[in-house]
Scaffold this motif. Structure first.
Motif, short mmCIF file in Angstrom:
data_model
loop_
_atom_site.label_atom_id
_atom_site.label_comp_id
_atom_site.label_asym_id
_atom_site.label_seq_id
_atom_site.Cartn_x
_atom_site.Cartn_y
_atom_site.Cartn_z
N ALA A 172 3.87 -6.61 5.08
CA ALA A 172 3.51 -7.59 6.10
C ALA A 172 2.11 -7.33 6.65
O ALA A 172 1.58 -8.15 7.39
N ARG A 173 1.54 -6.20 6.31
CA ARG A 173 0.16 -5.94 6.72
C ARG A 173 -0.80 -6.32 5.61
O ARG A 173 -2.01 -6.12 5.73
N GLY A 174 -0.26 -6.78 4.51
CA GLY A 174 -1.12 -7.29 3.46
C GLY A 174 -1.47 -6.28 2.38
O GLY A 174 -2.32 -6.54 1.53
N LEU A 175 -0.81 -5.14 2.37
CA LEU A 175 -1.14 -4.13 1.37
C LEU A 175 -0.53 -4.46 0.00
O LEU A 175 0.55 -5.04 -0.07
N SER A 176 -1.21 -4.05 -1.05
CA SER A 176 -0.68 -4.20 -2.40
C SER A 176 0.27 -3.04 -2.67
O SER A 176 0.33 -2.08 -1.92
N ASN A 177 0.99 -3.14 -3.76
CA ASN A 177 1.93 -2.07 -4.10
C ASN A 177 1.20 -0.74 -4.26
O ASN A 177 1.67 0.30 -3.82
N GLN A 178 0.07 -0.80 -4.92
CA GLN A 178 -0.72 0.41 -5.11
C GLN A 178 -1.10 1.03 -3.76
O GLN A 178 -0.95 2.23 -3.55
N GLU A 179 -1.60 0.19 -2.87
CA GLU A 179 -2.02 0.69 -1.58
C GLU A 179 -0.85 1.28 -0.79
O GLU A 179 -0.99 2.29 -0.11
N ILE A 180 0.27 0.62 -0.91
CA ILE A 180 1.46 1.14 -0.23
C ILE A 180 1.83 2.50 -0.79
O ILE A 180 2.12 3.44 -0.05
N ALA A 181 1.81 2.59 -2.09
CA ALA A 181 2.13 3.86 -2.75
C ALA A 181 1.20 4.96 -2.26
O ALA A 181 1.63 6.07 -1.94
N ALA A 182 -0.09 4.65 -2.20
CA ALA A 182 -1.07 5.62 -1.75
C ALA A 182 -0.77 6.03 -0.31
O ALA A 182 -0.75 7.20 0.03
N LEU A 184 1.97 5.91 1.38
CA LEU A 184 3.22 6.66 1.60
C LEU A 184 3.33 7.84 0.64
O LEU A 184 4.36 8.53 0.63
N VAL A 185 2.32 8.02 -0.16
CA VAL A 185 2.33 9.11 -1.14
C VAL A 185 3.56 8.98 -2.05
O VAL A 185 4.45 9.82 -2.05
N LEU A 186 3.54 7.90 -2.79
CA LEU A 186 4.66 7.61 -3.69
C LEU A 186 4.12 7.12 -5.02
O LEU A 186 2.95 6.77 -5.13
N ALA A 187 4.96 7.09 -6.01
CA ALA A 187 4.60 6.42 -7.25
C ALA A 187 4.72 4.92 -7.02
O ALA A 187 5.55 4.47 -6.23
N GLU A 188 3.87 4.17 -7.69
CA GLU A 188 3.91 2.73 -7.49
C GLU A 188 5.30 2.17 -7.84
O GLU A 188 5.77 1.24 -7.20
N GLN A 189 5.89 2.76 -8.84
CA GLN A 189 7.20 2.27 -9.24
C GLN A 189 8.23 2.42 -8.13
O GLN A 189 9.10 1.57 -7.94
N THR A 190 8.12 3.50 -7.40
CA THR A 190 9.04 3.71 -6.30
C THR A 190 8.90 2.61 -5.26
O THR A 190 9.89 2.08 -4.75
N VAL A 191 7.67 2.27 -5.03
CA VAL A 191 7.42 1.17 -4.10
C VAL A 191 8.10 -0.09 -4.60
O VAL A 191 8.76 -0.80 -3.85
N LYS A 192 7.92 -0.33 -5.88
CA LYS A 192 8.55 -1.53 -6.46
C LYS A 192 10.06 -1.50 -6.27
O LYS A 192 10.68 -2.52 -5.95
N THR A 193 10.62 -0.36 -6.47
CA THR A 193 12.08 -0.24 -6.30
C THR A 193 12.48 -0.62 -4.87
O THR A 193 13.39 -1.42 -4.68
N HIS A 194 11.77 -0.05 -3.92
CA HIS A 194 12.08 -0.36 -2.52
C HIS A 194 11.95 -1.86 -2.26
O HIS A 194 12.82 -2.47 -1.65
N ILE A 195 10.85 -2.40 -2.74
CA ILE A 195 10.62 -3.82 -2.51
C ILE A 195 11.73 -4.66 -3.12
O ILE A 195 12.24 -5.60 -2.51
N GLY A 196 12.10 -4.27 -4.32
CA GLY A 196 13.18 -4.98 -4.99
C GLY A 196 14.44 -5.01 -4.13
O GLY A 196 15.06 -6.06 -3.95
#
Lengths: 224, 224
Positions: A172-182, A184-196
DNA sequence: CGGAGTGTCGTACCTGGGTATGAGGCCCGG
DNA sequence: CCGGGCCTCATACCCAGGTACGACACTCCG
């Protein structure tokens, strides 16, 4: 230090009545009157009152427009009086417009005389005052708009885990998956999982709808 | 029809003073008192007052929590008194919380006695009343939050053509490109073109950010 | 008349984002 | 101690969405 007041109302009787009432107070001077908004502005610009009593309904230029002009003057005009709006009956579209414009108060003409006098003093002191019915509406509006989380969507928000909520907020702040991963210090895929999971739980299609949900649920708010 | 009032305050002196003041009015009956929020709720549940005078700061259970309990009672409790909050000094976090909770008024204890009395009557009548300084804050908040379009982003919004604005709004409603095309009777590619321009003009990356912009600029609003 | 702005659409390309499936580790409560 | 959330990540796939470039029509205006 006396309070300088002008009265803007199209009815001469009303002006006379208020003027008499206020002038009788030792700390209040009525320094001008005007029968419509346009002339009211003129008088205000020449007499520089502390408080302008302004009727809402008037010919030529109504009180709302005049109030806006006084409260948000063109460049070069430094004088900014307080504006106390008056109305005979409490039609509330006017109220909200006036408050938006920056009026310091809103009274009904049938209020007790003592109220009008104290209202002038309150407004002159930089505070504000509203008719009780107006206050009630404003509070109701405030409470309706504000309650931190709204109930309908926000209840469903309870189904989200802390991590998921965190991710949703970053979406909701406009971040991309990559940015979110960075972030939160996560793999991008993990972010995708959460989003899913978030999308599934909230029955949303994509991150755009997720943003909408975040705003509608109160998770994030405009201007914050 | 007399107004039934209870007084909830941890200071016995204050309770006594207010009780004396209010009882002297022919139309007001003080039917109970309590020294803290928890007992206040008890007393309210047994005496069913019209108005609860509630101090903010109290031991055991503060006025805010008690107000919330009274105004949003558990199932089975039908009685819903009006709540008039009192405070010694106007710390305003409390104010907002109380108003959110549904309180009908907020007064400072140093207000003139006449104000307290009239406040009780106003609140009992279903209207609301606030201390002038509180009113001012509330209005300021209202004006700040409300001005239809905000200025910063909304000015940039002027750079958008009508069509582009239309598309942006549909994005902010969560529609896909296909759905937007259907809604506006366009080819999907045309929609893409418009979106591309919108993103470029507003310097946004994707539709999610576009949604954010729509909310922040006031193009769309929560709850609308 | 010619150009600028707007709105419309086509073809082509690429990637970020969403989906599916599976799996390992942590911690808590029964 | 075992089952169940929760968090984490990998591999693989697919497509909606975003970008790039070009084109045509209409309107308004200098």
């Amino acid at each position: 230090m006396t309070i300088r007041v002008i009265i803007v109302d199209d009815q001469a009787m009303v002006r006379a009545g208020f003027a008499a009432l206020l002038s009788a107070q030792s700390d209040i001077d009525v320094v001008g009157e005007a029968p419509d908004g346009r002339q009211g502005i003129e008088v205000s610009r020449t007499t520089h009152p502390d408080v302008v009593l302004m009727d809402v309904r008037m010919p030529e230029m109504d009180g709302l427009a005049a109030a806006r002009e006084l409260l948000d003057p063109p460049p070069g005009v430094v004088h900014r009086p307080k504006v106390l709006m008056l109305t005979t009956f409490d039609v509330d579209d006017y109220v909200y417009e006036a408050l938006r414009a920056g009026a310091s108060g809103f009274l009904l003409k049938d209020a007790p005389p003592a109220d009008l006098i104290s209202a002038v003093r309150v407004v002159a002191a930089g505070e504000a005052l509203l008719a009780p019915s107006v206050t009630r509406r404003l509070i109701a509006d405030f409470a309706r708009q504000r309650p931190a989380p709204r109930k309908d969507p926000s209840l469903r928000l309870n189904g989200l885990t802390p991590r998921e909520t965190e991710v949703l907020e970053l979406i909701a702040r406009g971040l991309s998956n990559q940015e979110i991963a960075a972030r939160l210090v996560l793999a991008e895929q993990t972010v995708k999982t959460h989003i899913g999971r978030v999308l599934a739980k909230l029955d949303l299609r994509d991150r755009a709808q997720a943003v909408i949900f975040a705003y509608e649920s109160g998770l994030v708010s405009p201007g914050a």
